[in-house]
Design a protein around this motif. Structure first.
Motif, mmCIF file in Angstrom:
data_model
loop_
_atom_site.group_PDB
_atom_site.id
_atom_site.type_symbol
_atom_site.label_atom_id
_atom_site.label_comp_id
_atom_site.label_asym_id
_atom_site.label_seq_id
_atom_site.Cartn_x
_atom_site.Cartn_y
_atom_site.Cartn_z
ATOM 1 N N GLY A 296 0.867 -1.174 0.000
ATOM 2 C CA GLY A 296 0.000 0.000 0.000
ATOM 3 C C GLY A 296 0.903 1.223 0.000
ATOM 4 O O GLY A 296 1.803 1.360 -0.839
ATOM 5 N N ASN A 297 0.657 2.095 0.974
ATOM 6 C CA ASN A 297 1.484 3.302 1.044
ATOM 7 C C ASN A 297 2.656 3.178 2.011
ATOM 8 O O ASN A 297 3.448 4.105 2.153
ATOM 9 C CB ASN A 297 0.623 4.497 1.437
ATOM 10 N N ALA A 298 2.783 2.040 2.686
ATOM 11 C CA ALA A 298 3.872 1.854 3.641
ATOM 12 C C ALA A 298 5.123 1.346 2.945
ATOM 13 O O ALA A 298 5.037 0.498 2.058
ATOM 14 C CB ALA A 298 3.438 0.868 4.716
ATOM 15 N N LYS A 299 6.275 1.881 3.348
ATOM 16 C CA LYS A 299 7.528 1.479 2.692
ATOM 17 C C LYS A 299 8.587 1.078 3.714
ATOM 18 O O LYS A 299 8.620 1.607 4.835
ATOM 19 C CB LYS A 299 8.066 2.629 1.838
ATOM 20 N N ASP A 300 9.432 0.164 3.323
ATOM 21 C CA ASP A 300 10.616 -0.193 4.096
ATOM 22 C C ASP A 300 11.816 0.492 3.439
ATOM 23 O O ASP A 300 11.745 0.914 2.281
ATOM 24 C CB ASP A 300 10.779 -1.722 4.074
ATOM 25 N N ARG A 301 12.909 0.604 4.163
ATOM 26 C CA ARG A 301 14.123 1.149 3.526
ATOM 27 C C ARG A 301 14.719 0.120 2.579
ATOM 28 O O ARG A 301 14.417 -1.066 2.664
ATOM 29 C CB ARG A 301 15.143 1.560 4.588
ATOM 30 N N ASP A 302 15.600 0.568 1.675
ATOM 31 C CA ASP A 302 16.272 -0.323 0.728
ATOM 32 C C ASP A 302 17.453 -1.035 1.383
ATOM 33 O O ASP A 302 17.915 -0.646 2.454
ATOM 34 C CB ASP A 302 16.797 0.493 -0.466
ATOM 35 N N PHE A 303 17.963 -2.056 0.696
ATOM 36 C CA PHE A 303 19.199 -2.693 1.152
ATOM 37 C C PHE A 303 20.305 -1.648 1.210
ATOM 38 O O PHE A 303 20.408 -0.771 0.351
ATOM 39 C CB PHE A 303 19.631 -3.809 0.197
ATOM 40 N N ASN B 178 16.947 -13.794 10.466
ATOM 41 C CA ASN B 178 16.517 -13.984 11.850
ATOM 42 C C ASN B 178 15.232 -13.229 12.201
ATOM 43 O O ASN B 178 14.748 -13.327 13.324
ATOM 44 C CB ASN B 178 17.640 -13.556 12.793
ATOM 45 N N ALA B 179 14.700 -12.465 11.243
ATOM 46 C CA ALA B 179 13.537 -11.639 11.549
ATOM 47 C C ALA B 179 12.250 -12.461 11.516
ATOM 48 O O ALA B 179 12.125 -13.404 10.731
ATOM 49 C CB ALA B 179 13.442 -10.504 10.532
ATOM 50 N N ASP B 180 11.298 -12.114 12.370
ATOM 51 C CA ASP B 180 9.997 -12.776 12.295
ATOM 52 C C ASP B 180 9.102 -12.106 11.268
ATOM 53 O O ASP B 180 8.143 -12.696 10.771
ATOM 54 C CB ASP B 180 9.310 -12.793 13.668
ATOM 55 N N PHE B 181 9.435 -10.877 10.904
ATOM 56 C CA PHE B 181 8.677 -10.149 9.888
ATOM 57 C C PHE B 181 9.712 -9.558 8.933
ATOM 58 O O PHE B 181 10.630 -8.846 9.371
ATOM 59 C CB PHE B 181 7.849 -9.033 10.547
ATOM 60 N N PRO B 182 9.600 -9.809 7.635
ATOM 61 C CA PRO B 182 10.712 -9.494 6.725
ATOM 62 C C PRO B 182 10.807 -8.017 6.324
ATOM 63 O O PRO B 182 10.445 -7.650 5.210
ATOM 64 C CB PRO B 182 10.434 -10.393 5.526
ATOM 65 N N VAL B 183 11.308 -7.211 7.250
ATOM 66 C CA VAL B 183 11.597 -5.802 6.924
ATOM 67 C C VAL B 183 12.985 -5.449 7.440
ATOM 68 O O VAL B 183 13.507 -6.105 8.353
ATOM 69 C CB VAL B 183 10.552 -4.840 7.543
ATOM 70 N N ALA C 236 8.943 -0.417 10.066
ATOM 71 C CA ALA C 236 8.093 -0.668 8.896
ATOM 72 C C ALA C 236 7.053 -1.745 9.191
ATOM 73 O O ALA C 236 5.982 -1.776 8.578
ATOM 74 C CB ALA C 236 8.955 -1.065 7.699
ATOM 75 N N LYS C 237 7.374 -2.628 10.114
ATOM 76 C CA LYS C 237 6.449 -3.728 10.421
ATOM 77 C C LYS C 237 5.064 -3.202 10.805
ATOM 78 O O LYS C 237 4.042 -3.669 10.288
ATOM 79 C CB LYS C 237 7.004 -4.592 11.560
ATOM 80 N N GLY C 238 5.053 -2.220 11.686
ATOM 81 C CA GLY C 238 3.780 -1.655 12.125
ATOM 82 C C GLY C 238 3.029 -0.991 10.982
ATOM 83 O O GLY C 238 1.834 -1.215 10.782
ATOM 84 N N ARG C 239 3.740 -0.197 10.209
ATOM 85 C CA ARG C 239 3.093 0.522 9.102
ATOM 86 C C ARG C 239 2.489 -0.458 8.096
ATOM 87 O O ARG C 239 1.386 -0.269 7.590
ATOM 88 C CB ARG C 239 4.109 1.429 8.388
#
Lengths: 369, 369, 369, 369
Positions: free
Chosen positions: B157-164, B176-181, B186-189
């Motif tokens: 949607g409109n939520a973004k994560d940072r780039d590599f 090791n992350a439980d949510f891939p961000v 970013a997980k919350g957004r």
């Protein structure tokens, strides 16, 4: 399969920028397909540098068909088409410093220094002339079956063209256009972007949009040979293409299903979708709507500005200023290449689905058999 | 090759959403590669629906390896892995109205009504469990050779994560992350975007970004088997992916060569580029920098809102509201699928380049031979 | 493609003799093809050891279809069929001395000692059960199109059967025969040869002859995919086959053109040749006459006599006497395997030529589309 | 893949007997392989008609390399070699009556009358000149790795040559022989058979035997890509070959295991078999012994005697007497073709197993990379 693409209809490419010739072998093409040299010439002319927007290298793409055509029609056996290289100025090229963003360094690692480095060798855009020659045969063959393909410049720098709207009409417009845009006014804006880059000793990227009209529903495979897989595989073979998206593509990222899903309707037995956000493909299979995709094209790597690089003979840092003759943008010249590559992929999909005679489309000579 | 991908290392998929099982055959895998069932389980768990963000369908992905593994290592002969379907509620599905944006209509034309329509049949995301099982074998094998792969949600949607940024470190973070961000916030957004869609009886799309770290330079082919071609071919096999771009991708469209070209440097014999706008690939060949690409993922087609469609039994317009259990977004669950598909493509590229023993990586048992 | 055969219709094999199961994935099979488990069982029973002429290993070939069949018909998506291994006595096998004429040594070099050595592992004749299971689906599908295939024991030791004469009638005879010979009296002669070998703690080789009736003219390709190429490629995948010849085969070596050429005639519009020395294939293409070929089958390598070999653990000369349970001859059991492999190759040739629907052969469910 | 053979190293053929040229594209060949035009010429001369034993058609096989060679070495990118057709007398050919045992009728059904019928078109033995040109590059490349290939006439009519004995020495003998036999006295006997056929306005068949010396153990695959499968696939692409057998071949039919099994021995770490009845292949995999096979070659179909056939224009029975210029036997000229085809198959097997650099065999120019 390296330089061969396709399963039921396959195209094999060969040639280097400053070698004797470039060419292609088309295998699996139906027998009895008319081959008109003027169609090939016309398509090649669309790829040819022709104005201040393009490289100064000029060649008339003299080609000959070595096999596979007899009395003006395909025989059904491999068709080899060869285009001579004539206007080659090898002196412009030296081995040593790798040109940034070009294949030079990657090629050197792969080929251990045996690669023909002159003008990019086998990595040169010159090889795409062979693809366009193949397109000059396949695109008219598809047209005879009611399948037409057109590509326009969707974006160049900050200039944009409108999207496909009335797909069939738009493709016909492009077929007759001297500059591949849908909105006539885009020509000036795009030309300005290219000339600005040129004057800055720079280059500029772009994006194209392609539509394939008339494809039957039911082509492609659910998994690895989805229509998107097959088309993207072929398209990413073209040097400079760095992105391919179908329908809304990356626009899907911010969309909701309720907006993005294409409502399905039937009218007098004809099934269609009210929108075409999926670009004519669902689950990897054509749904009978036009197949629509965009390609991202990076700026020509060769620029007259100085750039940092490494000299691999001396193994030390250095800088380079592109010699040779280069395009400030390849976005116009890449359009017939994309049409041709799409035609190859489509012909293969059709031959897989309907067998090797699908494109023959003419009363067989030997009808009693 | 339809449901088979790869030339030197090939994966063949089979299965339907509500059939007995889904599975994969991996052929051409080097002998002596350790196979750890826990690694497979762990990767499968990353794809599994697990929270309010996902479908209510739950299955524990019980798998068995039917062949190709002996005493904990690959034999070098075909490895077949099968995952049972257990939690199948076929009553949720009826044949007739095609679900918009799904494969239903296209499949019907292709298979003439013989397709297993329950839950999308062979077109279901369920089949990607078999890809992930393959990934659970190949990703650790690549890791032993110093090649690691990670995928994060780039946008939803409109939520973004940072780039590599620091690629190696970022991939380890993702492992090791439980949510891939990459950016924890970013997980919350992203979760908010998904829940909002769910509450609206809707779905939402997204984009992922993947990095492959540690690939040697010199993989891939100049023309039709460019690294972009091979990767995109495999990636577009995943249902819902509608765009693939490498490096800057569609960002190249407005770029100039002088900004977009990656300056090449050498430092103590190590060659690298200062930027990685080309995503680690030049002229279709790896250049030793991380391979970086983005995928566009469309919103889940199945939504609880009413949608216009056609009933193909009655051949008339109608409307449909999705029954069954569906994900409001697949963007989280698709990440391990993309990692796995990238691993398949990379293993094939390595086997093509270096031969079938490349991944063996262990002292052969029979060293005297 | 290693363990995958076919382009438009492809079969992928997996499994080991003493592993959990053997199986096959059939991809590219037309939708709507009826699948009758009794037909599969019947063909499997023809391959099964059943008398004093065969190995003492007995299993009932319990199979399950994991995917690709829905409501008794093929869906058009990959069909996976799995046959459990049950009667496995692994204690009979030890790693070390290579069995002469078996794959043991070659496999050890290829797989560096990681191969599953029990009972020949993936090299075992056991894997051919999966081919026969595929045949149990494809042979009836071909029959519905008027294409029938039959194989008889042409020779075993010094005993011979007569050649095909009235091809259609002969194939029907074979279909109903409990022992695959054309001349009933050959059964006794061949059985004697096998029992003599068995009593001598030895084994004996043989040759088969196969006919394919009803193939349309015009299948195959002039060069590398000649019908002979495609069939022999598949046939030489069967362990123990060391020769393949079409029509007169090696008999051509002493023939003159005037005798060997097949005179062509037309009668009421039907074209045929008076003789069929070319085995139904000219220039790699079917000519409408029955395709006829012979396979040479070597004696079972495993014999109870002592044989010289090398112990690869100790790396020294030794001798070996075959443990385990073995066939004194495989010539009877190989006949349904050859029929099945021929069916796979023929289905692929037909799909290449006529497209993926060729075998569907039934009124499509969804005829309005 | 129709006119393309090979997976990691692939050869694509094109051309017709009376078209402009015949040629081949070799793709996947390692970079840095020396290409010596004299080697190509020499091999082409072995295939060329040269005496009263051969057709009266004479051409000097003038060839040019259009791509893939730079400064005397392969670049690693596709190598296209083209051979002009010069001495073409098309007037000798008319369309209508099919020549018995030729591809004429089968081709007509396949291509619906669009095929180039002059001199057999794409089915002509002329196309094998392109295979031999490829052989002229690949055979010396293999030799540099210690792998040598030789073919002799094993039988022609009733005349026979001795079998391979000291394989390495015998291959060297053949390399220098003007007539490909192992026993010098066989030349006379074979020539007599050919001249007798010629004088009778007839033709005569034959058989060849080929040995490949120096192949490492461990090449090939257990199932569909057995070494026998790969070699036979390629060999049956050659027009006129109707049988292929490995080692004892059809001789296995009357053999017992105790005689036919090859005893394995080790001597100073070197593993070998005392006999080579399996022709160097077990379970589809090379075992390090020479690969030995025989091909059955049918008599040249074109003979000056009258033969019964059908006129497909008039659709009625007629008779035909071969015009044109024809070989009374092709058994001598086919030997370098078989060597070349075997070289293609072997290069592909090696590239699959060891990767694309295997044949490079030279210090890379750019060793620092």
């Amino acid at each position: 399969m390296k330089n061969t693409f396709g399963q039921s209809l396959a195209v094999t490419l060969f040639g280097e920028s400053h070698g004797e010739a470039v060419g292609a072998v088309i295998d699996g093409l139906a027998p009895g397909v008319p081959v008109d040299k003027k169609e090939i010439e016309k398509l090649l002319s669309k790829r040819r540098p022709s104005s201040a927007l393009d490289t100064a290298r000029r060649e008339n793409d003299e080609f000959s068909i070595l096999s596979g055509v007899f009395e003006g029609r395909t025989t059904g056996t491999p068709l080899c088409i060869v285009i001579k290289n004539t206007n080659t100025k090898s002196g412009d090229y030296t081995y040593g410093p790798a040109r940034p963003s070009h294949a030079d360094y990657a090629a050197r690692v792969k080929y251990h220094g045996n690669e023909d480095y002159r003008g990019g060798g086998h990595f040169s855009g010159r090889i795409t002339a062979a693809l366009v020659a193949a397109g000059g045969i396949l695109l008219p063959a598809l047209e005879r079956k009611g399948i037409i393909i057109g590509t326009h410049i969707s974006q160049c720098g900050n200039a944009k063209d409108r999207d496909f709207d009335n797909v069939m009409g738009d493709i016909i417009t492009l077929k007759n256009a001297d500059f591949p845009v849908l909105d006539e006014s885009a020509k000036g804006r795009i030309s300005d972007e290219i000339l600005r880059a040129k004057n800055n000793l720079d280059s500029v990227g772009g994006a194209t949009q392609t539509a394939i009209y008339g494809l039957p529903a039911g082509l492609g495979e659910p998994f690895f040979d989805s229509v998107e897989s097959v088309l993207s595989h072929a398209l990413f073979g073209i040097g400079g293409i760095k992105g391919v998206e179908f329908g809304l593509g990356f626009g899907f990222a911010r969309a909701n299903g309720s907006q993005a899903n294409d409502p399905i309707r039937v009218d007098n037995g004809r099934v269609f979708t009210e929108t075409n956000n999926n670009g004519g493909i669902n689950g990897g299979i054509t749904n009978g709507m036009p197949v629509v995709f965009r390609c991202a094209v990076k700026p020509t790597p060769s620029i007259a500005k100085e750039q940092k690089t490494v000299d691999f003979i001396k193994n030390e840092n250095t800088s380079i200023t592109a010699g040779g003759r280069h395009d400030p943008a390849i976005i116009r010249r890449i359009c017939p290449v994309i049409d041709s590559v799409a035609a190859i992929a489509v012909c293969d999909l059709l031959a897989q689905r309907f067998g090797t005679d699908y494109l023959a489309g003419e009363e067989p000579v030997c009808s009693s058999v």
